[in-house]
Design an enzyme around this catalytic site. Structure first.
Site, short mmCIF file in Angstrom:
data_model
loop_
_atom_site.label_atom_id
_atom_site.label_comp_id
_atom_site.label_asym_id
_atom_site.label_seq_id
_atom_site.Cartn_x
_atom_site.Cartn_y
_atom_site.Cartn_z
N SER A 66 60.51 -2.51 13.24
CA SER A 66 61.48 -3.52 12.79
C SER A 66 61.16 -3.98 11.37
O SER A 66 62.06 -4.13 10.54
CB SER A 66 61.46 -4.74 13.72
OG SER A 66 61.74 -4.35 15.03
N GLY A 110 26.33 1.75 9.14
CA GLY A 110 26.53 3.09 9.68
C GLY A 110 25.39 3.45 10.61
O GLY A 110 24.35 2.79 10.60
N LYS A 122 47.89 -5.25 11.03
CA LYS A 122 48.94 -5.79 11.89
C LYS A 122 49.34 -7.22 11.48
O LYS A 122 50.53 -7.54 11.41
CB LYS A 122 48.44 -5.80 13.34
CG LYS A 122 49.52 -6.09 14.35
CD LYS A 122 50.33 -4.86 14.58
CE LYS A 122 51.44 -5.06 15.58
NZ LYS A 122 52.09 -3.79 15.92
N CYS A 181 24.01 -3.86 5.93
CA CYS A 181 23.22 -3.08 6.90
C CYS A 181 22.83 -1.72 6.31
O CYS A 181 22.06 -1.68 5.36
CB CYS A 181 24.00 -2.95 8.21
SG CYS A 181 22.95 -2.48 9.59
N GLY A 209 59.83 -2.54 18.63
CA GLY A 209 58.54 -3.17 18.36
C GLY A 209 58.50 -3.79 16.97
O GLY A 209 59.46 -3.70 16.20
N VAL A 210 57.35 -4.40 16.66
CA VAL A 210 57.19 -5.12 15.40
C VAL A 210 57.22 -4.17 14.20
O VAL A 210 57.95 -4.39 13.23
CB VAL A 210 55.84 -5.89 15.38
CG1 VAL A 210 55.68 -6.66 14.08
CG2 VAL A 210 55.74 -6.80 16.58
#
Ligand code: XMP
Length: 510
Positions: free
Chosen positions: A227, A53, A366, A80, A223-224
């Protein structure tokens, strides 16, 4: 199933951490660090990861968490800022570093930590920090250091607490994946259990339980995401699902027919396709200004959808193809500042009479959506479809949109896509398409002078579509595509290749 809770402190790579964990076959979710202990207990994590962050841990107002998190008895990996916070809260000391370390950095590990199992002693890691741990918390020991940072990694294996100053989630860290696997499999003892093959049944059951005997309406875009959502909902609730497919006539060649065929014939989905090409063309006639074109397409789309939805009447659920990055980037999942207000998230459409929203892909990345699509039996051609803008070819035709221009572009674009596939590049390039410039120029074909359109080809590489670099496509490929387009598509006599990145250009032309 084991669940990792990723506490988000607003770093830029946080979605990436979640993706990497999922790629290791472990389920995880991102939540803001502001989550309460009760909410954490309700989530019942089997491990915690603290992200990086932008804050400085010893500044007033820096993001803090309840130290009780370290007493839950589950392993913690701090990355981090997450590592600095862990040290700070457990009695260590952080300070501003003498030199800010940024970029690829060589780090040596001691060979004593499970976190560095199977990793060569010396390797390259990605660092990005101006604050460092000056003194580790009691009970911790140093297990890796760089020239500029003594505490590059620390651990307290007895309590299963680990901290790394570098970013294992980014590709520039040579053995980043191995570090995460060591944490998840080695330290936590998890196995690969999260996969789309195992998730299908769960997702179907979840949808079924939620929907009951209600009716569901879904907008299919071609689109994907929509669908896959349709295929999943169809499996869950069968003919309780109705899809509206507004075909604005600005889809790629044969795309509308393919979506309709797959959905109707293969999945037996009740698809109401509205062929509104003529309507859109007439509304767009004479319009040249890009934003105006987008606006007309968007508004008309809703109007057509609404008219069709009215015929169906009241439904209990409106389904949307929202995916996980949309949720997180809209500031709903984690802490990240709102990167874009996603049209799918938050704002509820008021043009359909429904009671509730259902988002069956809301937890998926995705690549997971694609895997799920394949599991459900969708064809690869549909599942591997590239991102395609809502206004379709409308933003790839510069100037006025006419039926003739749409036809030219569809043909040129299909040739480009075909040749990309022939070259084996269809999945490795992030996005590629043809656009129709509004330029006409002189050419010669046979012995005749021509005065015709120039088609532009565009191909880009990108992680997130916020920035993109133009792809160095092979000359031979460009040569083949150019030859075919000029030879096969009437009214085109010139093919150009776009060699601009984003910024300063955008991916689309309008
Ligand atoms: P730009 O042109 O903004 O494109 O660099 C970035 C990515 O977003 C897609 N894009 C859109 N997607 N509706 C969408 O659903 C839109 O209006 C839209 N405009 C651009 C574009 O294809 C690229 O992947």
């Amino acid at each position: 199933m084991k669940r990792v809770l990723i506490l988000d402190f607003g770093g830029q790579y946080n979605l990436l951490i979640a993706r990497r964990v999922r790629e290791c076959g472990v389920y995880c979710e991102i939540k803001s660090f502001r989550i309460t202990m009760d909410e954490v207990r309700a989530f019942a994590p089997d491990a915690l990861i603290f992200t990086g962050g932008p804050a400085t841990v010893f500044d007033p107002g820096a993001p803090m968490v309840d130290p009780a998190l370290f007493s839950l008895g589950v392993p913690v990996l701090g990355i981090c800022y997450g590592m600095q916070l862990m040290m700070h809260l457990l009695g260590g000391v952080c300070q501003r570093a003498d030199t800010r370390e940024y970029g690829k950095t060589e780090i040596l590990h001691t060979g004593a930590s499970l976190l560095f199992r199977y990793i060569p002693e010396r390797a390259v890691y990605w660092m990005s920090h101006g604050v460092e741990v000056a003194q580790a918390a009691p009970g911790f020991r140093i297990v890796a250091s760089s020239a500029g940072c003594r505490h590059a990694a620390v651990e307290c294996p007895e309590r299963r607490l680990y901290g790394v100053q570098f970013h294992p989630e980014v590709v520039h860290t040579q053995y980043g994946r191995q570090i995460l696997e060591n944490f998840l499999y080695g330290v936590c003892g998890f196995a690969r259990e999260w996969s789309m093959a195992s998730y299908v049944d769960e997702a179907v059951a979840e949808c079924r339980a939620r929907i009951g005997s209600g009716r569901v309406l879904l907008g299919l875009s071609g689109g994907v995401d929509s669908s896959v959502a349709a295929a999943l909902l169809q499996r869950a609730v069968g003919d309780q699902l109705t899809c509206i497919f507004v075909d604005h006539g600005l889809l790629r060649l044969n795309e509308g027919d393919e979506v309709e065929r797959v959905m109707k014939d293969q999945f037996h989905v009740d698809v109401r396709r509205v062929n509104a090409r003529e309507l859109f063309l007439s509304k767009l006639s004479g319009v040249t200004e890009p934003e105006r074109k987008r606006k007309i397409i968007g508004e008309e789309f809703i109007r057509v959808f609404e008219a069709e939805a009215k015929k169906i009447g009241k439904v209990e659920f409106l389904a949307q193809g929202t995916i996980y990055p949309d949720v997180v980037e809209s500031g709903l999942g984690g802490e990240s500042t709102v990167i874009k207000s996603h049209h799918n998230v938050g704002g509820l459409p008021d043009y359909v009479d429904f009671e509730d929203i259902i988002e069956p892909l809301r937890r998926l990345f995705k690549d997971e959506v694609r895997q799920l699509g394949l599991e459900l039996g969708l064809p690869e051609s549909l599942v591997w479809r590239q991102p395609f803008p809502g206004p379709g070819l409308g933003v790839r035709i510069i100037g006025e949109i006419t039926a003739e221009k749409v036809e030219i572009l569809q043909k040129a674009d299909a040739i480009f896509r075909q040749e990309m596939a022939n070259a084996g590049l269809e999945r490795s390039v992030s996005q590629y398409f043809a656009a129709l410039t509004n330029m006409r120029s002189v050419g010669v074909m046979g012995d005749e002078r021509t005065y015709d359109y120039a088609v532009a080809l565009r191909a880009v590489e990108t992680q997130d579509f916020m920035t993109a670099t133009w792809t160095r496509l092979p000359w031979e490929l460009l040569d083949t595509v150019s030859g075919r387009i000029v030879g096969e598509v009437p009214h085109v006599n010139r093919v150009l290749y776009d060699v601009t990145s984003k910024p300063p250009a955008t991916v689309e032309f309008e």
